[in-house]
Design a protein around this motif. Structure first.
Motif, PDB file in Angstrom:
ATOM      1  N   LEU A  87     -51.145 -47.787  55.687  1.00 12.79           N
ATOM      2  CA  LEU A  87     -51.293 -48.757  54.596  1.00 12.79           C
ATOM      3  C   LEU A  87     -52.580 -49.557  54.737  1.00 12.79           C
ATOM      4  O   LEU A  87     -53.306 -49.763  53.762  1.00 12.79           O
ATOM      5  CB  LEU A  87     -50.089 -49.690  54.555  1.00 12.79           C
ATOM      6  CG  LEU A  87     -50.145 -50.803  53.513  1.00 12.79           C
ATOM      7  CD1 LEU A  87     -50.083 -50.224  52.111  1.00 12.79           C
ATOM      8  CD2 LEU A  87     -49.034 -51.797  53.729  1.00 12.79           C
ATOM      9  N   GLY A  88     -52.883 -49.997  55.945  1.00 14.57           N
ATOM     10  CA  GLY A  88     -54.108 -50.766  56.170  1.00 14.57           C
ATOM     11  C   GLY A  88     -55.365 -49.964  55.870  1.00 14.57           C
ATOM     12  O   GLY A  88     -56.306 -50.471  55.249  1.00 14.57           O
ATOM     13  N   LEU A  89     -55.370 -48.710  56.327  1.00 22.52           N
ATOM     14  CA  LEU A  89     -56.530 -47.866  56.042  1.00 22.52           C
ATOM     15  C   LEU A  89     -56.669 -47.579  54.553  1.00 22.52           C
ATOM     16  O   LEU A  89     -57.776 -47.553  54.017  1.00 22.52           O
ATOM     17  CB  LEU A  89     -56.429 -46.553  56.816  1.00 22.52           C
ATOM     18  CG  LEU A  89     -56.697 -46.623  58.312  1.00 22.52           C
ATOM     19  CD1 LEU A  89     -56.409 -45.286  58.969  1.00 22.52           C
ATOM     20  CD2 LEU A  89     -58.116 -47.056  58.578  1.00 22.52           C
ATOM     21  N   MET A  90     -55.534 -47.374  53.883  1.00 20.25           N
ATOM     22  CA  MET A  90     -55.587 -47.093  52.450  1.00 20.25           C
ATOM     23  C   MET A  90     -56.119 -48.305  51.677  1.00 20.25           C
ATOM     24  O   MET A  90     -56.985 -48.174  50.819  1.00 20.25           O
ATOM     25  CB  MET A  90     -54.205 -46.718  51.924  1.00 20.25           C
ATOM     26  CG  MET A  90     -54.224 -46.344  50.456  1.00 20.25           C
ATOM     27  SD  MET A  90     -52.595 -46.108  49.769  1.00 20.25           S
ATOM     28  CE  MET A  90     -51.920 -47.744  49.887  1.00 20.25           C
ATOM     29  N   LEU A  91     -55.604 -49.480  51.998  1.00 19.69           N
ATOM     30  CA  LEU A  91     -56.060 -50.686  51.304  1.00 19.69           C
ATOM     31  C   LEU A  91     -57.532 -50.978  51.607  1.00 19.69           C
ATOM     32  O   LEU A  91     -58.281 -51.399  50.721  1.00 19.69           O
ATOM     33  CB  LEU A  91     -55.178 -51.876  51.674  1.00 19.69           C
ATOM     34  CG  LEU A  91     -53.748 -51.810  51.149  1.00 19.69           C
ATOM     35  CD1 LEU A  91     -52.949 -52.999  51.671  1.00 19.69           C
ATOM     36  CD2 LEU A  91     -53.713 -51.743  49.640  1.00 19.69           C
ATOM     37  N   ALA A  92     -57.937 -50.754  52.855  1.00 18.32           N
ATOM     38  CA  ALA A  92     -59.345 -50.976  53.214  1.00 18.32           C
ATOM     39  C   ALA A  92     -60.253 -49.985  52.491  1.00 18.32           C
ATOM     40  O   ALA A  92     -61.331 -50.358  52.010  1.00 18.32           O
ATOM     41  CB  ALA A  92     -59.522 -50.848  54.721  1.00 18.32           C
ATOM     42  N   GLY A  93     -59.827 -48.737  52.379  1.00 14.36           N
ATOM     43  CA  GLY A  93     -60.628 -47.744  51.669  1.00 14.36           C
ATOM     44  C   GLY A  93     -60.747 -48.034  50.189  1.00 14.36           C
ATOM     45  O   GLY A  93     -61.815 -47.879  49.593  1.00 14.36           O
ATOM     46  N   LEU A  94     -59.638 -48.467  49.580  1.00 10.50           N
ATOM     47  CA  LEU A  94     -59.701 -48.812  48.158  1.00 10.50           C
ATOM     48  C   LEU A  94     -60.546 -50.061  47.924  1.00 10.50           C
ATOM     49  O   LEU A  94     -61.276 -50.145  46.932  1.00 10.50           O
ATOM     50  CB  LEU A  94     -58.286 -49.007  47.610  1.00 10.50           C
ATOM     51  CG  LEU A  94     -57.456 -47.730  47.488  1.00 10.50           C
ATOM     52  CD1 LEU A  94     -56.053 -48.066  47.003  1.00 10.50           C
ATOM     53  CD2 LEU A  94     -58.116 -46.733  46.576  1.00 10.50           C
ATOM     54  N   ALA A  95     -60.467 -51.024  48.851  1.00 11.71           N
ATOM     55  CA  ALA A  95     -61.312 -52.219  48.734  1.00 11.71           C
ATOM     56  C   ALA A  95     -62.785 -51.853  48.897  1.00 11.71           C
ATOM     57  O   ALA A  95     -63.656 -52.399  48.203  1.00 11.71           O
ATOM     58  CB  ALA A  95     -60.897 -53.256  49.770  1.00 11.71           C
TER      59      ALA A  95
END
Length: 79
Positions: free
Chosen positions: A37-45
């Motif tokens: 989840l953290g990697l996904m949110l960081a990538g989308l940001a």
């Protein structure tokens, strides 16, 4: 030297394309929902932040079949 702003329109597409690869590698190494989840949110940001330097250089023709304009940046931001 080549001006990096000339290629700024490609950054959001590269960020969105690299995100699934990074997620799959992270899941293969360590299965953790919070990490994913953290990697996904960081990538989308990161992809959303990459839209800001891409705005001044649009419209731009990336390839003969791919043209990045204001609508394309908006739709990338929705992704």
């Amino acid at each position: 030297m080549d001006n990096p702003l000339l290629h700024a329109h490609r950054n959001p597409i590269i960020a969105l394309g690299a995100l699934p690869v990074v997620l799959m590698l992270a899941i293969a190494v360590h299965r953790d929902e919070r990490l994913t989840l953290g990697l996904m949110l960081a990538g989308l940001a990161l992809a959303l932040a990459a839209l800001i330097p891409a705005q001044p250089v649009t419209p731009a023709e990336v390839t003969p079949l791919l043209r990045i304009d204001g609508l394309a940046l908006y739709l990338i931001g929705l992704a």
